[in-house]
Each structure stands twice: as C-alpha cells, then as structure tokens.
Design a protein around this motif. Sequence first.
Motif, PDB file in Angstrom:
ATOM      1  N   VAL A 143     -19.183 -17.323   3.356  1.00 25.32           N
ATOM      2  CA  VAL A 143     -18.484 -17.229   4.639  1.00 25.32           C
ATOM      3  C   VAL A 143     -17.031 -16.870   4.379  1.00 25.32           C
ATOM      4  CG1 VAL A 143     -17.804 -18.492   6.714  1.00 25.32           C
ATOM      5  CG2 VAL A 143     -20.016 -18.959   5.646  1.00 25.32           C
ATOM      6  N   ASN A 144     -16.587 -15.758   4.966  1.00 23.25           N
ATOM      7  CA  ASN A 144     -15.185 -15.367   4.823  1.00 23.25           C
ATOM      8  C   ASN A 144     -14.535 -15.297   6.203  1.00 23.25           C
ATOM      9  OD1 ASN A 144     -15.998 -12.868   5.921  1.00 23.25           O
ATOM     10  ND2 ASN A 144     -16.351 -12.016   3.876  1.00 23.25           N
ATOM     11  N   GLN A 145     -13.258 -15.015   6.221  1.00 25.18           N
ATOM     12  CA  GLN A 145     -12.496 -15.017   7.469  1.00 25.18           C
ATOM     13  C   GLN A 145     -12.994 -13.953   8.450  1.00 25.18           C
ATOM     14  OE1 GLN A 145      -8.320 -14.478   6.836  1.00 25.18           O
ATOM     15  NE2 GLN A 145      -7.775 -15.039   8.917  1.00 25.18           N
ATOM     16  N   ASN A 146     -13.317 -12.777   7.942  1.00 25.83           N
ATOM     17  CA  ASN A 146     -13.799 -11.696   8.793  1.00 25.83           C
ATOM     18  C   ASN A 146     -15.124 -12.064   9.454  1.00 25.83           C
ATOM     19  OD1 ASN A 146     -13.843  -9.117   9.967  1.00 25.83           O
ATOM     20  ND2 ASN A 146     -15.088  -8.330   8.273  1.00 25.83           N
ATOM     21  N   MET A 147     -16.030 -12.648   8.685  1.00 26.50           N
ATOM     22  CA  MET A 147     -17.328 -13.049   9.236  1.00 26.50           C
ATOM     23  C   MET A 147     -17.139 -14.120  10.309  1.00 26.50           C
ATOM     24  SD  MET A 147     -20.645 -14.763   7.457  1.00 26.50           S
ATOM     25  CE  MET A 147     -21.488 -13.259   7.095  1.00 26.50           C
ATOM     26  N   SER A 148     -16.261 -15.079  10.048  1.00 29.25           N
ATOM     27  CA  SER A 148     -16.009 -16.140  11.014  1.00 29.25           C
ATOM     28  C   SER A 148     -15.484 -15.568  12.328  1.00 29.25           C
ATOM     29  CB  SER A 148     -15.006 -17.139  10.456  1.00 29.25           C
ATOM     30  OG  SER A 148     -15.541 -17.794   9.335  1.00 29.25           O
ATOM     31  N   LYS A 149     -14.615 -14.582  12.218  1.00 33.66           N
ATOM     32  CA  LYS A 149     -14.056 -13.946  13.417  1.00 33.66           C
ATOM     33  C   LYS A 149     -15.155 -13.247  14.218  1.00 33.66           C
ATOM     34  CE  LYS A 149     -10.662 -10.525  14.809  1.00 33.66           C
ATOM     35  NZ  LYS A 149     -10.648  -9.109  14.553  1.00 33.66           N
ATOM     36  N   GLN A 150     -16.028 -12.525  13.537  1.00 32.85           N
ATOM     37  CA  GLN A 150     -17.116 -11.821  14.212  1.00 32.85           C
ATOM     38  C   GLN A 150     -18.108 -12.791  14.847  1.00 32.85           C
ATOM     39  OE1 GLN A 150     -18.713  -9.228  11.218  1.00 32.85           O
ATOM     40  NE2 GLN A 150     -17.230  -7.612  11.644  1.00 32.85           N
ATOM     41  N   VAL A 151     -18.419 -13.882  14.151  1.00 37.43           N
ATOM     42  CA  VAL A 151     -19.328 -14.892  14.705  1.00 37.43           C
ATOM     43  C   VAL A 151     -18.699 -15.532  15.936  1.00 37.43           C
ATOM     44  CG1 VAL A 151     -20.423 -17.127  14.260  1.00 37.43           C
ATOM     45  CG2 VAL A 151     -20.548 -15.333  12.538  1.00 37.43           C
ATOM     46  N   ALA A 152     -17.396 -15.811  15.893  1.00 34.66           N
ATOM     47  CA  ALA A 152     -16.709 -16.411  17.038  1.00 34.66           C
ATOM     48  C   ALA A 152     -16.754 -15.480  18.253  1.00 34.66           C
ATOM     49  CB  ALA A 152     -15.264 -16.739  16.672  1.00 34.66           C
ATOM     50  N   GLU A 153     -16.563 -14.185  18.021  1.00 33.79           N
ATOM     51  CA  GLU A 153     -16.639 -13.217  19.120  1.00 33.79           C
ATOM     52  C   GLU A 153     -18.049 -13.134  19.691  1.00 33.79           C
ATOM     53  OE1 GLU A 153     -15.158  -9.607  17.415  1.00 33.79           O
ATOM     54  OE2 GLU A 153     -13.081 -10.313  17.405  1.00 33.79           O
ATOM     55  N   ALA A 154     -19.047 -13.158  18.825  1.00 35.12           N
ATOM     56  CA  ALA A 154     -20.441 -13.109  19.279  1.00 35.12           C
ATOM     57  C   ALA A 154     -20.804 -14.378  20.052  1.00 35.12           C
ATOM     58  CB  ALA A 154     -21.383 -12.933  18.091  1.00 35.12           C
ATOM     59  N   LEU A 155     -20.290 -15.528  19.610  1.00 38.86           N
ATOM     60  CA  LEU A 155     -20.542 -16.783  20.322  1.00 38.86           C
ATOM     61  C   LEU A 155     -19.912 -16.758  21.712  1.00 38.86           C
ATOM     62  CD1 LEU A 155     -20.094 -19.405  17.484  1.00 38.86           C
ATOM     63  CD2 LEU A 155     -22.110 -19.162  18.922  1.00 38.86           C
ATOM     64  N   GLU A 156     -18.738 -16.155  21.842  1.00 41.69           N
ATOM     65  CA  GLU A 156     -18.097 -16.050  23.157  1.00 41.69           C
ATOM     66  C   GLU A 156     -18.952 -15.195  24.100  1.00 41.69           C
ATOM     67  OE1 GLU A 156     -15.829 -16.389  26.387  1.00 41.69           O
ATOM     68  OE2 GLU A 156     -15.601 -17.598  24.594  1.00 41.69           O
ATOM     69  N   ALA A 157     -19.565 -14.156  23.552  1.00 40.13           N
ATOM     70  CA  ALA A 157     -20.381 -13.261  24.371  1.00 40.13           C
ATOM     71  C   ALA A 157     -21.762 -13.840  24.661  1.00 40.13           C
ATOM     72  CB  ALA A 157     -20.519 -11.914  23.681  1.00 40.13           C
ATOM     73  N   ARG A 158     -22.352 -14.572  23.700  1.00 38.46           N
ATOM     74  CA  ARG A 158     -23.744 -15.010  23.822  1.00 38.46           C
ATOM     75  C   ARG A 158     -23.945 -16.512  23.989  1.00 38.46           C
ATOM     76  NH1 ARG A 158     -27.472 -11.256  20.523  1.00 38.46           N
ATOM     77  NH2 ARG A 158     -26.215  -9.415  20.257  1.00 38.46           N
ATOM     78  N   GLU A 159     -23.036 -17.324  23.507  1.00 40.59           N
ATOM     79  CA  GLU A 159     -23.093 -18.786  23.502  1.00 40.59           C
ATOM     80  C   GLU A 159     -24.043 -19.362  22.442  1.00 40.59           C
ATOM     81  OE1 GLU A 159     -21.986 -20.731  27.656  1.00 40.59           O
ATOM     82  OE2 GLU A 159     -23.927 -19.712  27.729  1.00 40.59           O
ATOM     83  N   LEU A 160     -25.161 -18.707  22.199  1.00 39.84           N
ATOM     84  CA  LEU A 160     -26.167 -19.231  21.282  1.00 39.84           C
ATOM     85  C   LEU A 160     -26.611 -18.104  20.365  1.00 39.84           C
ATOM     86  CD1 LEU A 160     -27.942 -21.827  20.831  1.00 39.84           C
ATOM     87  CD2 LEU A 160     -29.615 -20.771  22.326  1.00 39.84           C
ATOM     88  N   LEU A 161     -26.575 -18.345  19.055  1.00 37.63           N
ATOM     89  CA  LEU A 161     -27.021 -17.305  18.132  1.00 37.63           C
ATOM     90  C   LEU A 161     -27.568 -17.897  16.846  1.00 37.63           C
ATOM     91  CD1 LEU A 161     -24.676 -16.893  15.714  1.00 37.63           C
ATOM     92  CD2 LEU A 161     -23.492 -15.789  17.575  1.00 37.63           C
ATOM     93  N   LYS A 162     -28.286 -17.036  16.120  1.00 35.81           N
ATOM     94  CA  LYS A 162     -28.854 -17.418  14.834  1.00 35.81           C
ATOM     95  C   LYS A 162     -28.147 -16.653  13.725  1.00 35.81           C
ATOM     96  CE  LYS A 162     -33.608 -18.589  16.046  1.00 35.81           C
ATOM     97  NZ  LYS A 162     -35.019 -18.199  15.861  1.00 35.81           N
ATOM     98  N   VAL A 163     -27.981 -17.349  12.591  1.00 34.17           N
ATOM     99  CA  VAL A 163     -27.401 -16.748  11.392  1.00 34.17           C
ATOM    100  C   VAL A 163     -28.395 -16.951  10.258  1.00 34.17           C
ATOM    101  CG1 VAL A 163     -25.481 -16.804   9.760  1.00 34.17           C
ATOM    102  CG2 VAL A 163     -25.058 -17.291  12.166  1.00 34.17           C
ATOM    103  N   SER A 164     -28.717 -15.885   9.564  1.00 36.92           N
ATOM    104  CA  SER A 164     -29.660 -15.943   8.457  1.00 36.92           C
ATOM    105  C   SER A 164     -28.904 -16.074   7.135  1.00 36.92           C
ATOM    106  CB  SER A 164     -30.506 -14.667   8.449  1.00 36.92           C
ATOM    107  OG  SER A 164     -31.383 -14.663   7.366  1.00 36.92           O
TER     108      SER A 164
END
Length: 97
Positions: free
Chosen positions: A28-49
């Motif tokens: 997990v790096n800073q860029n990935m965390s930023k992208q996951v945070a943006e996706a969570l704002e758009a979707r609320e619920l998501l899966k990470v493999s």
Amino acid sequence: MLTGKQKRFLRSKAHHLNPIFQVGKGGVNQNMSKQVAEALEARELLKVSILQNCEDDKQEVADALAKTTGAEVVQIIGHTIVLYKESKEHKELILPS
C-alpha cells in the motif's frame, strides 16, 4: 464503528461486487490510498484484491488502507478485503441501526 448487523448488511451488498483494486508486491502506497479514497467517495463500498506476490500480511494491508482512507474494514475473506466509507456527496447505502 460498525455493528454486527451493519456488517452483515454491507457483506450482502458487497457479495456481487468485483475487486476494483489490487495490492501487489509494492504493498500500500500513498498513490493507491488516494485512489481508493476517491473510489470510496464515489461508491461507498468496494473490494480490494491482494495478489499472491504481496509481501505484507492481509490484515496489515486492510489496516493500512482503512487508516489512510478513513474507511472501515467490513470483511477479509480469502485474499479479498471489503471496505466501507460513508460518502459525503454520493450517499446511496442506508445502514440499519
């Protein structure tokens, strides 16, 4: 903090979702965390493999993602993490109380 009833509800909603992020060798790096945070704002619920070549433990990856994005870990099953964060602008899920 999510209650057991809320986690059950979120697990049922997440069942049909496909993972949209993959954690690999880099962890997990800073860029990935930023992208996951943006996706969570758009979707609320998501899966990470979590890929086989990931050197970190899956619990460590889940905790790191939850901490950096402000999300809650709903479930870790196999090599898949389910994350939830209430959206400020795109609220769709209404949790049971």
